[in-house]
Design an enzyme around this catalytic site. Sequence first.
Site, PDB file in Angstrom:
ATOM      1  N   ASP A 211       5.533   3.943  -1.374  1.00 60.81           N
ATOM      2  CA  ASP A 211       4.877   2.685  -1.731  1.00 60.81           C
ATOM      3  C   ASP A 211       4.554   1.944  -0.436  1.00 60.81           C
ATOM      4  O   ASP A 211       5.464   1.559   0.303  1.00 60.81           O
ATOM      5  CB  ASP A 211       5.836   1.866  -2.598  1.00 60.81           C
ATOM      6  CG  ASP A 211       5.333   0.482  -2.954  1.00 60.81           C
ATOM      7  OD1 ASP A 211       4.243   0.073  -2.482  1.00 60.81           O
ATOM      8  OD2 ASP A 211       6.041  -0.217  -3.698  1.00 60.81           O
ATOM      9  N   ILE A 212       3.288   1.745  -0.159  1.00 57.91           N
ATOM     10  CA  ILE A 212       2.873   1.126   1.100  1.00 57.91           C
ATOM     11  C   ILE A 212       3.419  -0.295   1.251  1.00 57.91           C
ATOM     12  O   ILE A 212       3.651  -0.746   2.365  1.00 57.91           O
ATOM     13  CB  ILE A 212       1.338   1.172   1.257  1.00 57.91           C
ATOM     14  CG1 ILE A 212       0.932   0.956   2.725  1.00 57.91           C
ATOM     15  CG2 ILE A 212       0.648   0.187   0.318  1.00 57.91           C
ATOM     16  CD1 ILE A 212      -0.509   1.298   3.025  1.00 57.91           C
TER      17      ILE A 212
ATOM     18  N   ASN B 178     -12.045  -3.629  -2.495  1.00 59.51           N
ATOM     19  CA  ASN B 178     -13.421  -3.566  -2.990  1.00 59.51           C
ATOM     20  C   ASN B 178     -14.256  -4.567  -2.191  1.00 59.51           C
ATOM     21  O   ASN B 178     -13.719  -5.419  -1.488  1.00 59.51           O
ATOM     22  CB  ASN B 178     -13.474  -3.853  -4.503  1.00 59.51           C
ATOM     23  CG  ASN B 178     -12.801  -5.168  -4.857  1.00 59.51           C
ATOM     24  OD1 ASN B 178     -13.199  -6.233  -4.388  1.00 59.51           O
ATOM     25  ND2 ASN B 178     -11.770  -5.105  -5.683  1.00 59.51           N
TER      26      ASN B 178
ATOM     27  N   VAL C  37      -3.794   0.770  -5.120  1.00 57.68           N
ATOM     28  CA  VAL C  37      -3.106   0.168  -3.975  1.00 57.68           C
ATOM     29  C   VAL C  37      -3.536  -1.289  -3.777  1.00 57.68           C
ATOM     30  O   VAL C  37      -2.731  -2.139  -3.404  1.00 57.68           O
ATOM     31  CB  VAL C  37      -3.305   1.012  -2.697  1.00 57.68           C
ATOM     32  CG1 VAL C  37      -4.708   0.909  -2.154  1.00 57.68           C
ATOM     33  CG2 VAL C  37      -2.315   0.614  -1.628  1.00 57.68           C
ATOM     34  N   ASP C  38      -4.800  -1.591  -4.045  1.00 55.52           N
ATOM     35  CA  ASP C  38      -5.307  -2.959  -3.911  1.00 55.52           C
ATOM     36  C   ASP C  38      -4.522  -3.908  -4.814  1.00 55.52           C
ATOM     37  O   ASP C  38      -4.034  -4.952  -4.376  1.00 55.52           O
ATOM     38  CB  ASP C  38      -6.801  -2.977  -4.252  1.00 55.52           C
ATOM     39  CG  ASP C  38      -7.492  -4.290  -3.942  1.00 55.52           C
ATOM     40  OD1 ASP C  38      -6.978  -5.078  -3.123  1.00 55.52           O
ATOM     41  OD2 ASP C  38      -8.579  -4.520  -4.508  1.00 55.52           O
TER      42      ASP C  38
ATOM     43  N   SER D 162     -10.384   5.499  -0.838  1.00 57.35           N
ATOM     44  CA  SER D 162     -11.479   6.036  -1.653  1.00 57.35           C
ATOM     45  C   SER D 162     -11.129   7.228  -2.530  1.00 57.35           C
ATOM     46  O   SER D 162     -12.004   7.762  -3.204  1.00 57.35           O
ATOM     47  CB  SER D 162     -12.705   6.392  -0.800  1.00 57.35           C
ATOM     48  OG  SER D 162     -13.395   5.235  -0.421  1.00 57.35           O
ATOM     49  N   THR D 163      -9.864   7.666  -2.574  1.00 56.43           N
ATOM     50  CA  THR D 163      -9.536   8.861  -3.360  1.00 56.43           C
ATOM     51  C   THR D 163      -9.144   8.557  -4.803  1.00 56.43           C
ATOM     52  O   THR D 163      -8.949   9.477  -5.590  1.00 56.43           O
ATOM     53  CB  THR D 163      -8.392   9.670  -2.705  1.00 56.43           C
ATOM     54  OG1 THR D 163      -7.219   8.856  -2.652  1.00 56.43           O
ATOM     55  CG2 THR D 163      -8.784  10.135  -1.321  1.00 56.43           C
TER      56      THR D 163
ATOM     57  N   TYR E 126     -12.723   5.550  -6.704  1.00 51.96           N
ATOM     58  CA  TYR E 126     -13.971   5.803  -5.985  1.00 51.96           C
ATOM     59  C   TYR E 126     -14.305   7.288  -5.909  1.00 51.96           C
ATOM     60  O   TYR E 126     -15.407   7.656  -5.498  1.00 51.96           O
ATOM     61  CB  TYR E 126     -13.922   5.194  -4.586  1.00 51.96           C
ATOM     62  CG  TYR E 126     -14.111   3.678  -4.564  1.00 51.96           C
ATOM     63  CD1 TYR E 126     -14.084   2.901  -5.715  1.00 51.96           C
ATOM     64  CD2 TYR E 126     -14.309   3.033  -3.363  1.00 51.96           C
ATOM     65  CE1 TYR E 126     -14.249   1.526  -5.671  1.00 51.96           C
ATOM     66  CE2 TYR E 126     -14.481   1.644  -3.303  1.00 51.96           C
ATOM     67  CZ  TYR E 126     -14.451   0.907  -4.466  1.00 51.96           C
ATOM     68  OH  TYR E 126     -14.625  -0.459  -4.424  1.00 51.96           O
TER      69      TYR E 126
END
Length: 189
Positions: free
Chosen positions: A16-17, A30, A39-40, A127-128, A131
């Site tokens: 977990d970042i 975005n 994640v955002d 982007s994975t 997106y």
Amino acid sequence: MKVILNRTVISAEQGDITAWNGDCIVNAANSGLFGGGGVDGAIHRAGGPQIAEECALIRSKQGGCLPGEAVATGAGNLPFQAVIHTVGPIWKGGSAGEADTLAKCYKSSLALAASIGARSVAFPNISTGIYGFPKPLACSVALNAVAEYIHALEGEDGPPERIDFICYEDDNAGLYQEALKNIGKSAAE
């Protein structure tokens, strides 16, 4: 898995970042800098309303953030110097410059991290998710962009001491760890 390129330690792990230990994290944002999913959303939830408020200020001044570019906010409730928000490309089959835009995400995020004095940076897999960027190609683009950035600053005071790829999913972590093994073998030769 860790490798060292020109004094910069690069690693990849599943996790977990928002729980990472270092100077700043990168958010896969975005263009409108609205907290979204993945994640955002996790970063916005963990960081609290301060991040959203600073993103709103950036939207009002700059209109948001274009794909490939990066902007920074405070980290709110998170224990970081800053959160760097970058906008990855939406996958359109590979013929719309997606790989170049994704590489620019990593390089512009690293340049911004250096400008604020960060010595360690953590990246998610940009982007994975929604997106749709193919994970193996995204891994290759990310590691090549980071290596190019580090090599371009060889002998300078610019690159971070540590760059970590914090992968939420096991499959992404495995891709990065395997790719780092190959980089480590190449560096040893």
